[in-house]
Write an enzyme that holds these catalytic residues in place. Structure first.
Site, PDB file in Angstrom:
ATOM      1  N   GLU A  49      -6.301   8.420  15.235  1.00  0.00           N
ATOM      2  CA  GLU A  49      -6.878   8.828  13.955  1.00  0.00           C
ATOM      3  C   GLU A  49      -6.596   7.704  12.969  1.00  0.00           C
ATOM      4  O   GLU A  49      -5.433   7.404  12.680  1.00  0.00           O
ATOM      5  CB  GLU A  49      -6.173  10.128  13.537  1.00  0.00           C
ATOM      6  CG  GLU A  49      -6.723  10.831  12.350  1.00  0.00           C
ATOM      7  CD  GLU A  49      -5.856  12.068  12.014  1.00  0.00           C
ATOM      8  OE1 GLU A  49      -5.334  12.730  12.949  1.00  0.00           O
ATOM      9  OE2 GLU A  49      -5.678  12.344  10.823  1.00  0.00           O
ATOM     10  N   ASP A  60      -1.569  14.353   1.153  1.00  0.00           N
ATOM     11  CA  ASP A  60      -0.562  13.556   1.844  1.00  0.00           C
ATOM     12  C   ASP A  60       0.733  13.426   1.057  1.00  0.00           C
ATOM     13  O   ASP A  60       0.732  13.315  -0.164  1.00  0.00           O
ATOM     14  CB  ASP A  60      -1.122  12.160   2.136  1.00  0.00           C
ATOM     15  CG  ASP A  60      -2.116  12.200   3.283  1.00  0.00           C
ATOM     16  OD1 ASP A  60      -1.715  12.618   4.369  1.00  0.00           O
ATOM     17  OD2 ASP A  60      -3.298  11.855   3.073  1.00  0.00           O
TER      18      ASP A  60
END
Lengths: 262, 395
Positions: A49, A60
């Protein structure tokens, strides 16, 4: 159907838990993208990924935020990334996903972005701030025309009804977020989380699942894989490459240790 | 054309809810319940009572005689600076904390730039006995020390946002991340008409008390319930949304927005989003956004920390695109001149944000019999250090 998407092919034949590793493009250094990908594959990773850096990655935690900023500071952009990946399929045979936020994709142009992904050999996209309703209304047709799988997330708070709907529009796999958190916020797997994994496993969804967030070593990888097809590692890997002195060797070693091949 | 939000959460081409799945249950709960909660007569009674007795509403609509004489028109100042805590921000935090209670939440998270929304949030949390965490950019914590002290005195925990450029944009990112990590017991009180649907609409509704009062007050003073112009400054745009709200469908009222042009719209040091931005997604909605060609968000600049935001609420983006709203870019210097003028002609020291709206008189050229209402969104105490420094008040 002409050619089976690499993700579907992988899940249909995999006998061991699938390991998906996230890496930020252009990190730790601008030119490292292909080096990291090659080392991941050499170590035996099953899916890669690639994070497209963004200035405001709200889903995040600190580690991935900082890697995004470091990459942007060195001049990374969607266009540069596509240039770095132009010969991707000459060396990389495992499925590759691009992960990122919707705004850079919108600015590149959704159609142009998808066409470029298809030309390079990208298999799917993970865009956490692209909601399902928007996807179905405006993006699904374009993604599908280019053979790209859109990977949706579910969390411990997602209702069964919504999980069923996500399952019905998903292709490839469902990304199961292990706890209510941003990436890298927690490590390890608690018994509450295992109960959640078991609950989802018992739903008999049509799509396989990979579990992400909080997976950092062989033990958490194996624990997660008991109730899913495998797991995803992000922050722990980004932390490793941020400190690595021998990038290739340390990546190969990391992947092998996660998979218990060492 | 409608200027209200539609079923999908859009204002024309702008709005929506671009949020990660981790936030979906919270935002969806809010979306499905906010209209019913607000419409409940018990809620309304509680909200109205707090606005009256705690905030000090209605705020006066003051005829500014000397400014009117100078610009040869009729100028009224809507005195939001007289709200408790010194700005309009508290209208929204009072409303949202009542919503949070009804959603069964006992913790509040918020973002703040200059600290006005943070103070307004800390204030209502103290009032309601709720735990309060405010994210503020590390740089803003340094340059807005008095508001940091106020929040702490009120019992709030102020957390430095150390990511990115360490200002409002990043404080908002951190508040959203906090909400992702605490989805069950926490409500996020967004301070402007930004964020995922239903926030822009909900915040606009709570601020709409401003234009509701303007209508009533103008009727008493002028015998008509609409002005020819409403002027407000726009960062995210909450005070402007409130001042415009009841005039959105009143064609006789021109809606005028003042954006921060910083050192000049094209100087590279500006926050004039409608001039410099293009369609993009930030903090959960699609709107006009200052960004690079690659879609990375640009850190804006303004002398005023409250206007220092790279986006604009989706309602305002729609007002701009449709031509319903007229947008002016006001430089730091123009704002400073207007702040001095309002102070010395009317005896009111405005916030730096508000000074941008006051600077529009010069450009507007309203006629003598026309009525101009400017939303005096906040008082200038918090900006005294900047005024002292830039206007050499201590020399």
């Amino acid at each position: 159907m002409t050619k089976m998407n690499r993700i579907s092919a992988l899940f249909s034949k995999a006998k061991e838990p699938i390991l998906n590793v996230y890496t930020t493009a252009g990190y730790p250094h601008f030119e490292d993208t292909m080096t990291v990908l090659t080392a991941l594959q050499e170590g035996g990773v099953d899916i890669i990924e690639i994070g497209m850096p963004y200035s405001d990655p709200v889903a995040d935690g600190e580690t991935i935020q900082q890697s995004n900023q470091a990459s942007l500071d060195q001049g990374m952009s969607v266009a540069h990334l596509f240039t770095q990946l132009k010969d991707l399929r000459q060396t990389i045979t495992v499925p590759v996903l691009l992960m990122g936020y919707i705004n850079p994709v919108l600015q590149y142009g959704v159609e142009a972005f998808c066409a470029k992904c298809a030309a390079i050999g990208i298999d799917g996209l993970i865009l956490p701030d692209l909601p399902m309703a928007e996807y179905e209304r405006e993006y699904k047709a374009i993604f599908e025309a280019h053979g790209l799988f859109n990977i949706f997330l579910i969390t411990p708070q997602t209702t069964d009804e919504r999980i069923r709907h996500i399952d019905s529009v998903s292709k490839g796999f469902i990304y199961m977020v292990s706890s209510a958190s941003t990436t890298g916020a927690k490590t390890g797997i608690s018994s509450d989380q295992e109960t959640y994994f078991e609950r989802i496993a018992s739903m008999n969804l049509q799509n396989p699942r990979l579990i992400g967030f909080g997976i950092s070593d062989h033990s958490s990888f194996m624990k997660a894989s008991k109730n899913a097809s495998g797991a995803i590692i992000g922050s722990a890997f980004v932390k490793l490459i941020g400190q690595a002195t021998d990038l290739r060797a340390e990546i190969v070693d990391f992947v092998q240790s996660i998979k218990g091949k060492k | 054309m409608s200027f209200q939000v539609d079923e999908q959460g859009y204002y024309g081409n702008f709005g929506g809810a671009f949020i990660p799945e981790m936030l979906y249950p919270n935002v969806e709960e809010l979306r499905s319940r906010y209209l019913d909660i607000i419409a409940d007569p018990v809620f309304q009674a509680e909200y109205d009572a707090l606005l009256k007795d705690f905030v000090g509403r209605p705020t006066p609509l003051f005829k500014a005689e000397r400014l009117s004489a100078k610009y040869n028109t009729k100028i009224y100042l809507k005195r939001e600076d007289l709200c408790h805590t010194g700005a309009h921000k508290v209208n929204n935090t009072v409303g949202q904390i009542l919503v949070a209670k009804r959603l069964g939440k006992n913790k509040i998270v918020a973002e703040t730039g200059a600290g006005q929304h943070g103070v307004a949030t800390a204030t209502v949390c103290a009032l309601m006995g709720m735990e309060c965490i405010v994210y503020m950019g590390a740089i803003d914590i340094e340059r807005q020390a008095p508001n940091v002290a106020r929040m702490r005195m009120l019992g709030a925990q102020v957390v430095a946002a150390k990511s990115g450029s360490q200002t409002l944009k990043d404080a908002t990112n951190e508040a959203m991340r906090h909400w992702i990590n605490h989805p069950v017991d926490t409500h996020y009180i967004i301070g402007s008409v930004v964020g995922p649907h239903p926030y822009p609409d909900m915040v606009a509704r709570f601020q709409s008390i401003i234009s509701a009062e303007i209508r009533t007050q103008l009727q008493e003073k002028e015998g008509r319930d609409y002005p020819d112009y409403v002027i407000a400054c726009v960062g995210g745009g909450s005070n402007a949304a409130g001042a415009f709200y009841h005039f959105l469908d009143e064609p006789r009222t021109a809606l005028i927005a003042a954006e921060a042009a910083g050192k000049g719209v094209n100087s590279g040091h500006s926050a004039a989003t409608t001039f410099l931005g293009k369609s993009g997604v930030l903090h959960g909605s699609k709107s006009l956004l200052m960004q690079t060609e690659d879609g990375q968000v640009i850190e804006p600049y303004s002398i005023s920390a409250g206007l220092d935001y790279p986006g604009i609420g989706p309602m305002h983006a729609h007002l701009f695109e449709s031509g319903r709203g007229k947008f002016y870019g006001i430089t730091d210097e123009e704002a400073l001149v207007a702040a001095v003028e309002c102070s010395q002609l009317e005896g009111i020291i405005p916030a730096l944000e508000t000074a941008h709206a006051l600077a529009v008189f010069e450009k507007l050229q309203a006629k003598p019999n026309e009525i101009v209402v400017v939303n005096l969104s906040g008082r200038g105490d918090k900006d005294l250090a900047t005024y002292q420094n830039r206007l050499k008040l201590n020399d």
